[in-house]
Design an enzyme around this catalytic site. Structure first.
Site, short mmCIF file in Angstrom:
data_model
loop_
_atom_site.label_atom_id
_atom_site.label_comp_id
_atom_site.label_asym_id
_atom_site.label_seq_id
_atom_site.Cartn_x
_atom_site.Cartn_y
_atom_site.Cartn_z
N SER A 221 0.82 -1.21 0.00
CA SER A 221 0.00 0.00 0.00
C SER A 221 0.85 1.26 0.00
O SER A 221 2.02 1.25 0.41
CB SER A 221 -0.91 0.02 1.23
OG SER A 221 -0.15 0.20 2.41
N GLU A 244 7.05 -0.36 -4.45
CA GLU A 244 5.94 -0.27 -5.40
C GLU A 244 4.69 0.01 -4.57
O GLU A 244 4.28 -0.82 -3.75
CB GLU A 244 5.79 -1.57 -6.17
CG GLU A 244 4.68 -1.54 -7.21
CD GLU A 244 4.41 -2.89 -7.82
OE1 GLU A 244 3.22 -3.23 -8.00
OE2 GLU A 244 5.38 -3.63 -8.09
N CYS A 281 -1.73 -4.94 -9.05
CA CYS A 281 -1.13 -3.61 -9.10
C CYS A 281 -1.33 -2.97 -10.47
O CYS A 281 -1.22 -1.74 -10.60
CB CYS A 281 0.35 -3.68 -8.76
SG CYS A 281 1.27 -4.90 -9.72
#
Length: 501
Positions: A221, A244, A281
């Site tokens: 997150s 990420e 993602c």
């Protein structure tokens, strides 16, 4: 304290709880990694490649048991998990190939030249391992972005010991996978400290702060990644943090493509939006399309179905996000998918907004809503579209759907997208990330903390390496990669010319 796994289909506990790692436990794992760093980096690339292949073989052999545990903790289903575990072992084998090929060290040799200004000595440069690294597992990929995932594979290949922070959504899967990896490395002759695992939130924080850890990889997150990013940079010795953090992955449908392939595009979009209950993602959260396509998109989303999400907090965050959108006067809810029963289930949603309203509320409408929800932004004129795309923040991917007659406009759209996205996709959807030499899985902030690097593909090994130059050293004291004889036969750049000398 313990970490308990849960079945997302029922919300009930599954498996035995796993003990959180104490401060002393984290220290011990990190010290062992530091002790193993020298011997592990000193092993030849061929030796490390063999060990990575041994780990891949061991994971394949344990597939049935690992998949069974993972299914109870993630509800992702055996077919998806079977494919994901195979991807995981293929990643390990890919890095074996990277090690054998050898160009990853970027070996560079400049011959001495006393006649230029300034005079040049004998210089030889290559990349070498940083040292022990921390890897944070992701919730949505219990194998491929987790304990034995891409970060672990690339770091081990680089010559760096790895300490994994297990994700609390699948503690049993994480520990069982770690046992397979550790046993395979030990059987192949690696020291115990080459690979370790810790559990618990506080253990993760201590891992990032530990002086033995020289870099960290993270997939998760925005809030969690940002907190750890700041922790890594506030250390007495700041370290690289490759995070990420989330992505909205804008997809653009140009007018002729919308007119000629409406049904195909809508079906592909709905399938991509709801794949894995939207827990990718690369989920296409933002779609730009002519108004004429909205009804067909809505029909496709109404025909889709949701499912259980990975964790209760993920489901709650998704529900909060779609409730907030639905209760605002900024967007219109145009489609709701089939509602699944029980557990931590989520229902697909599709919202619509015009381009002017979108631009006026950009910050709110570009927040990632992790799950099967999308916003279609309608535009009438190409110039309006180009203006809106130029206002977007960093993202992992950008996609364009176009017909041949629209190639000029598609090129102008791509020019906008390349400034904000790490991967540009033509007439396809962003979900699905190939493990390959040419893959780039990264993007400008806030998609990642460092857009120069990828977390998928062969060049992800670059994150765990630093350059070292050797000046005027005798041949016998140089690393094999830099000796004149090139005993490893790797590609090198000599006096500015790239070749195999």
């Amino acid at each position: 304290m313990t970490v308990q796994g849960y079945d997302p289909r029922t919300g009930q506990p599954v498996g035995d709880p796993v003990e959180s790692t104490s401060d002393d436990g984290v220290d011990a794992v990190c010290r062992a990694a530091a002790e193993a760093a020298g011997p592990w980096s000193a092993r030849s690339a061929a030796e490390r490649a063999t060990m990575l292949n041994r780990v891949a073989d061991a994971l394949d052999d344990a597939a049935d048991a690992l998949i069974a545990v993972a299914d109870t903790e993630t509800a992702l289903g055996r077919p998806r998990l079977t494919t994901e575990l195979k991807r995981t072992t293929n990643q390990l084998r890919l890095f074996g190939e990277v090690l054998h090929e050898g160009s990853y060290v970027e070996a560079t040799i400049d011959s001495p030249n006393p006649d230029i200004v300034p005079p040049r000595p004998d210089l030889r440069r290559m990349l070498q391992p940083l040292g022990p690294v921390g890897v944070f597992s992701a919730s949505n990929f219990p194998f491929a972005f987790s304990v034995a995932g891409g970060d672990t594979a690339s770091a081990l290949a680089a010559g760096c010991p790895v300490v994994v922070k297990a994700h609390p959504s699948h503690p049993g899967t994480s520990q069982d996978t770690a046992d397979v990896v550790a046993n395979a490395l030990r059987a192949a002759g690696a020291a115990d400290g080459v690979f370790g695992i810790v559990h618990g939130v506080e253990a993760g924080k201590r891992l990032v702060r530990h002086p033995s850890i020289k870099a960290v990889g993270f997939t998760g997150s925005f809030s969690g990644g940002r907190a750890l990013f700041e922790l890594a940079n506030s250390r007495p010795e700041p370290i690289p943090f490759y995070g990420e953090l989330g992505s909205i992955n804008p997809c653009v449908v140009l007018p002729d493509a919308a007119a000629r392939r409406a049904g195909e595009i809508a079906a592909g979009y709905a399938q991509s939006l709801t794949m894995g209950v939207g827990q990718f993602c690369t989920n296409p959260g933002l779609l730009f399309a002519p108004p004429s396509l909205v009804d067909t998109l809505a029909e496709a989303v109404r025909g889709s179905s949701g499912g259980p999400m990975l964790a209760e907090r993920i489901r709650d965050a998704y529900q909060s996000g779609v409730d907030s959108l639905g209760s605002s006067d900024l967007v219109e809810l145009v489609a709701t998918g089939a509602q699944p029963d029980g557990g931590w289930s989520a229902t697909p949603r599709l919202f619509r907004v015009d381009a002017d309203t979108f631009v006026a509320n950009l910050e709110k409408l570009t927040e990632e809503c992790f799950g099967p929800a999308g916003i279609v932004v309608t535009y009438d004129e190409p110039e309006t579209l180009l203006d809106v795309l130029g206002r977007l923040n960093g993202t992992l991917t950008g996609s364009v759907h176009a017909e041949p007659i629209e190639h000029d406009l598609a090129g102008r759209v791509a020019e906008r997208l390349r400034r904000i996205a790490g991967r540009l996709i033509y007439n396809a959807w962003p979900t699905g990330v190939a493990v390959a030499w040419a893959m780039h899985h990264g993007g400008p902030w806030p998609a990642t903390t460092n857009p120069l690097h990828t977390s998928v593909g062969a060049t992800s090994i670059r994150r765990w390496l630093i350059p070292v130059s050797y000046q005027s050293w005798p041949q016998e004291l140089l690393p094999p990669e830099l000796r004149d004889s090139n005993p490893l036969g790797i590609p090198r750049r000599r006096d500015g010319v790239l070749g195999s000398r």
